[in-house]
Every structure is written in structure tokens, then in C-alpha cells.
Scaffold this motif. Structure first.
Motif, PDB file in Angstrom:
ATOM      1  N   VAL A 124      10.421 -59.640  -9.290  1.00  0.00           N
ATOM      2  CA  VAL A 124       9.185 -60.807  -8.875  1.00  0.00           C
ATOM      3  C   VAL A 124       7.710 -60.120  -9.042  1.00  0.00           C
ATOM      4  O   VAL A 124       7.958 -58.829  -8.952  1.00  0.00           O
ATOM      5  CB  VAL A 124       9.448 -61.199  -7.477  1.00  0.00           C
ATOM      6  N   TRP A 165       6.099 -62.797  -2.684  1.00  0.00           N
ATOM      7  CA  TRP A 165       6.017 -63.259  -3.967  1.00  0.00           C
ATOM      8  C   TRP A 165       5.463 -64.385  -4.333  1.00  0.00           C
ATOM      9  O   TRP A 165       5.402 -65.468  -3.668  1.00  0.00           O
ATOM     10  CB  TRP A 165       7.395 -62.445  -4.889  1.00  0.00           C
ATOM     11  N   THR A 172       7.665 -63.892 -12.490  1.00  0.00           N
ATOM     12  CA  THR A 172       8.831 -63.940 -11.556  1.00  0.00           C
ATOM     13  C   THR A 172       9.998 -64.296 -11.880  1.00  0.00           C
ATOM     14  O   THR A 172      10.059 -65.479 -12.568  1.00  0.00           O
ATOM     15  CB  THR A 172       8.359 -64.626 -10.432  1.00  0.00           C
ATOM     16  N   GLY A 175      11.812 -68.078 -10.630  1.00  0.00           N
ATOM     17  CA  GLY A 175      10.666 -68.666  -9.756  1.00  0.00           C
ATOM     18  C   GLY A 175      11.063 -70.044  -9.555  1.00  0.00           C
ATOM     19  O   GLY A 175      10.709 -70.699  -8.464  1.00  0.00           O
TER      20      GLY A 175
END
Length: 189
Positions: A124, A165, A172, A175
Motif C-alpha cells: 500500500v 493507507w 496501492t 485499492g
């Protein structure tokens, strides 16, 4: 999944507009809202979920604590949003060991519904200038790293989640999966 209305609360972080775009790109109705917007005005928008964006410091978080305390819909806190949630419920936030943005390997401790499909480890993009150092009483730890014990958390009863994060940035891994998991929570709540 049906189109949901997700409000992104602007805490003046550099990635707020990226959160908005990521949510929109996942086919959700979304709007950026000032973090000083009265609770009644937030409720009048009839959102399915709220994302508290990151930001520079706790004193720029407006009235986010009021949203967390009084709005009973799913809430996801990102970075500063995560810290606001922790502090609102009695946790502690302090300066972290690592400052600026960096690639961090996170260990998923409890995959839970918000981190479904992310474990057992994920990479991340996060800043640890400030971080949660004491978990609030009614929260459980979901993820940690070698520099931060509380990378992710959730309330034990309410649909309130926090991640240190930034799921909205390309750096990332997975995500989009985290955001989609949040939308699924919003849809079923």
C-alpha cells in the motif's frame, strides 16, 4: 451492484479529488463535501456511505467527529479520516516513526468484510507522519505493518472502518477492491 451515493468529506488532503475520481470510476454517484457541512445537510443528501478523506492535520478535520458520532451509515476513514475515527472513540494518535509517503507492506490480521480479498499481505501507499497508536475500546485491529500496529480497524458493532493507507492511488495494490468492499457494505446496510 446498484449505483450508490457516496459523499467524500474534504479534509484538505492532496488525494481528496483522487478518492472522488476513484469512486466515480467505480460507477458510484459521488460528491465532495466540505468538512464543515452541518450534519443535517449531510443527511439531506441521503448518502449510502461516507468517506472521510486524508488531510494534513487533525485541526483541519472540521466537524468530522460529529459525523462519526451521529450519522448511522457506513463510514470509511482514510489516513486522517482513520485517525479522526480513532480519536473520536477514545483512541490515541501521535507522530509515526516514518514520515512521508512510502510503499508499505501491510499484514492483514483480520480480513473482515472491508479487507476481503486483500490478504494475507498487500502493498500500500501510505504516510505515517501521524498514526493511530492506541486502538479505541470498541474497535478491532484489521491490519498492521512493521512500522504501524494499527494500519486498519473497524468498530465492533457499527459499520465504521479506518485505513491508514490510500486505496485511491495507483501505488496501492487492490485499492479498488477495498473501495468495492466498502460499497458492498453500504449496499447491504
Amino acid at each position: 451492484m446498484r449505483e450508490l451515493k457516496i459523499l467524500v468529506i474534504n479534509n484538505y488532503g492532496q488525494f481528496c479529488h483522487l478518492i472522488h475520481r476513484a469512486v466515480r470510476d467505480l460507477d458510484m454517484d459521488t460528491k465532495i463535501v466540505a468538512n464543515t457541512t452541518p450534519v443535517d445537510d449531510i443527511l439531506n443528501e441521503e448518502p449510502d456511505g461516507i468517506i472521510l478523506s486524508g488531510g494534513p492535520t487533525m485541526d483541519r478535520a472540521g466537524i468530522c467527529a460529529e459525523y462519526v458520532e451521529s450519522i448511522d451509515i457506513p463510514i470509511l476513514g482514510i489516513c486522517l479520516g482513520h485517525q479522526v475515527i480513532a480519536k473520536t472513540f477514545g483512541g490515541e494518535v501521535a507522530s509515526g516513526m516514518a514520515g512521508g509517503y512510502a510503499d508499505i507492506e501491510v499484514e492483514i490480521v483480520d480480513e473482515d468484510e472491508i479487507l476481503k480479498g486483500l490478504g494475507p499481505k498487500t502493498s500500500v501507499w501510505a504516510s505515517h507522519a501521524d498514526e493511530v497508536i492506541t486502538l479505541p475500546e470498541d474497535f478491532i485491529q484489521l491490519a498492521r505493518s512493521n512500522i504501524c500496529e494499527y494500519e486498519a480497524m473497524r468498530h465492533i458493532d457499527r459499520p465504521i472502518f479506518g485505513v491508514q493507507w490510500h486505496p485511491e492511488v495507483a501505488h496501492t495494490e487492490k485499492g479498488e477492491q477495498l473501495l468495492t468492499n466498502f460499497f458492498e457494505i453500504c449496499e447491504t446496510y
